[in-house]
Design a protein around this motif. Structure first.
Motif, PDB file in Angstrom:
ATOM      1  N   ALA A 114      34.019 -19.024  43.569  1.00 32.88           N
ATOM      2  CA  ALA A 114      34.542 -19.480  42.729  1.00 32.88           C
ATOM      3  C   ALA A 114      34.349 -18.811  41.221  1.00 32.88           C
ATOM      4  O   ALA A 114      35.094 -18.829  40.118  1.00 32.88           O
ATOM      5  N   GLY A 115      33.268 -17.871  41.141  1.00 29.69           N
ATOM      6  CA  GLY A 115      32.948 -17.190  39.785  1.00 29.69           C
ATOM      7  C   GLY A 115      32.507 -18.153  38.849  1.00 29.69           C
ATOM      8  O   GLY A 115      32.700 -17.970  37.581  1.00 29.69           O
ATOM      9  N   LEU A 116      31.839 -19.254  39.079  1.00 24.25           N
ATOM     10  CA  LEU A 116      31.472 -20.239  38.079  1.00 24.25           C
ATOM     11  C   LEU A 116      29.933 -20.183  37.760  1.00 24.25           C
ATOM     12  O   LEU A 116      29.241 -19.404  38.441  1.00 24.25           O
ATOM     13  N   HIS A 117      29.342 -20.842  37.085  1.00 22.54           N
ATOM     14  CA  HIS A 117      27.776 -20.910  36.965  1.00 22.54           C
ATOM     15  C   HIS A 117      27.342 -22.519  36.485  1.00 22.54           C
ATOM     16  O   HIS A 117      26.533 -22.862  35.800  1.00 22.54           O
ATOM     17  N   LEU A 118      27.906 -23.124  37.702  1.00 21.69           N
ATOM     18  CA  LEU A 118      27.388 -24.575  37.672  1.00 21.69           C
ATOM     19  C   LEU A 118      25.851 -24.542  38.021  1.00 21.69           C
ATOM     20  O   LEU A 118      25.259 -23.752  38.635  1.00 21.69           O
ATOM     21  N   GLN A 119      25.039 -25.614  37.235  1.00 21.55           N
ATOM     22  CA  GLN A 119      23.872 -25.695  37.263  1.00 21.55           C
ATOM     23  C   GLN A 119      23.359 -27.169  37.548  1.00 21.55           C
ATOM     24  O   GLN A 119      23.769 -27.939  36.808  1.00 21.55           O
ATOM     25  N   LEU A 120      22.316 -27.344  38.425  1.00 19.68           N
ATOM     26  CA  LEU A 120      21.718 -28.836  38.727  1.00 19.68           C
ATOM     27  C   LEU A 120      20.786 -28.875  37.749  1.00 19.68           C
ATOM     28  O   LEU A 120      19.643 -28.183  37.937  1.00 19.68           O
ATOM     29  N   VAL A 121      20.473 -29.794  36.830  1.00 20.18           N
ATOM     30  CA  VAL A 121      19.372 -30.088  36.041  1.00 20.18           C
ATOM     31  C   VAL A 121      18.721 -31.546  36.547  1.00 20.18           C
ATOM     32  O   VAL A 121      19.354 -32.383  36.660  1.00 20.18           O
ATOM     33  N   THR A 122      17.370 -31.398  36.824  1.00 20.78           N
ATOM     34  CA  THR A 122      16.970 -32.478  37.283  1.00 20.78           C
ATOM     35  C   THR A 122      15.589 -32.990  36.310  1.00 20.78           C
ATOM     36  O   THR A 122      15.100 -31.944  35.829  1.00 20.78           O
ATOM     37  N   GLU A 123      15.256 -34.085  36.125  1.00 21.42           N
ATOM     38  CA  GLU A 123      14.081 -34.971  35.446  1.00 21.42           C
ATOM     39  C   GLU A 123      14.222 -34.219  34.011  1.00 21.42           C
ATOM     40  O   GLU A 123      13.352 -33.901  33.368  1.00 21.42           O
ATOM     41  N   GLU A 124      15.482 -34.603  33.619  1.00 22.40           N
ATOM     42  CA  GLU A 124      15.761 -34.003  32.091  1.00 22.40           C
ATOM     43  C   GLU A 124      16.380 -35.397  31.436  1.00 22.40           C
ATOM     44  O   GLU A 124      17.640 -35.204  31.433  1.00 22.40           O
ATOM     45  N   PRO A 125      15.551 -36.208  30.798  1.00 20.50           N
ATOM     46  CA  PRO A 125      16.056 -37.413  30.157  1.00 20.50           C
ATOM     47  C   PRO A 125      16.694 -37.357  28.821  1.00 20.50           C
ATOM     48  O   PRO A 125      17.369 -38.152  28.270  1.00 20.50           O
ATOM     49  N   LYS A 126      16.214 -36.022  28.171  1.00 18.01           N
ATOM     50  CA  LYS A 126      16.747 -35.970  26.589  1.00 18.01           C
ATOM     51  C   LYS A 126      18.586 -36.120  26.502  1.00 18.01           C
ATOM     52  O   LYS A 126      18.599 -36.581  25.412  1.00 18.01           O
ATOM     53  N   ALA A 127      19.020 -35.473  27.399  1.00 17.95           N
ATOM     54  CA  ALA A 127      20.638 -35.504  27.170  1.00 17.95           C
ATOM     55  C   ALA A 127      21.030 -36.811  26.897  1.00 17.95           C
ATOM     56  O   ALA A 127      22.170 -37.178  26.465  1.00 17.95           O
ATOM     57  N   PHE A 128      20.412 -37.770  27.690  1.00 20.19           N
ATOM     58  CA  PHE A 128      21.120 -39.275  27.761  1.00 20.19           C
ATOM     59  C   PHE A 128      20.382 -40.035  26.926  1.00 20.19           C
ATOM     60  O   PHE A 128      20.222 -41.412  27.391  1.00 20.19           O
TER      61      PHE A 128
END
Length: 223
Positions: free
Chosen positions: A42-56
């Motif tokens: 699809a020409g996207l740049h999706l990324q899985l972020v793990t063990e990162e609590p700061k965003a929430f």
């Protein structure tokens, strides 16, 4: 026994509170493999972020009743008129895969903090939104939506596959559960339209994927 796609759509509900259980290496690998295939196709740049609590961890996230979120999928791609719709379509593909893997999810547009070091946004790209993912403290609950008859237009009778597609679309998550979309059936042709509403383009991509999955007509909308 593997959960079917229809079971995944019927069982999926938005979840905002998560346990501390980490994603296993096997599940992370499966999700990353799927993300890689999507990005290539699809020409996207999706990324899985793990063990990162700061965003929430912000007051904004707490206002949105999020807790325990430390894993999320960043929906990123080249800027363009179709980016939000594509992120909706392929993001929901990942949401339903996550449901089949025994995970819970929630689409998040505003109530999170951008953490620059957690993901990469290249020049000319844009972060559309994120999807919280993990093991929910509950399985969430269904919300009352519109009648099926309010979600499509057609002259005369429609085939069963179309009805199945609209039913599947009715199960899709949309911003504030507003369901600002409508499908049209005309002489065997199907079209889908976003109505005026918050994040309606992203929602259109989400419901298109549900329709294709429910009607067993993959690629119907060419995304």
């Amino acid at each position: 026994m593997t959960m079917t796609m229809m079971e995944a759509m019927e069982n999926r509900h938005s979840v905002r509170a998560y346990t501390d259980e980490p994603l296993s290496a096997e599940i992370v690998s499966q999700l990353n493999d799927m993300i890689k295939k999507i990005n290539t196709a699809a020409g996207l740049h999706l990324q899985l972020v793990t063990e990162e609590p700061k965003a929430f961890s912000s007051a904004l996230a707490r206002y949105g009743k999020f807790s325990g979120v430390k894993n999320y999928i960043a929906l990123i791609g080249p800027k363009g008129n179709d980016l939000a719709e594509k992120c909706g379509y392929y993001g929901e593909m990942l949401v339903l895969k996550a449901q089949q893997l025994g995970l819970n999810t929630c689409w998040v547009a505003l109530t999170f903090k951008k953490i620059p070091e957690a993901f990469v946004v290249e020049k000319g790209e844009k972060l559309v939104m994120v999807i919280a993912i993990g093991y929910g403290k509950t399985q969430g609950s269904a919300h009352k939506g519109k009648k099926i008859s309010e979600l499509f237009r057609a002259e005369g009778s429609v085939p069963q596959w179309f009805t199945d597609g609209v039913y599947a679309a009715s199960l899709a998550p949309t911003a504030m559960n507003q369901q600002k979309f409508v499908f049209t059936y005309d002489s065997g042709e199907v079209s889908a339209e976003a109505l005026r509403g918050v994040h309606a383009k992203t929602d259109l991509g989400i419901v298109k994927y549900h329709f294709e999955a429910g009607s067993s007509k993959p690629g119907l909308f060419g995304l």
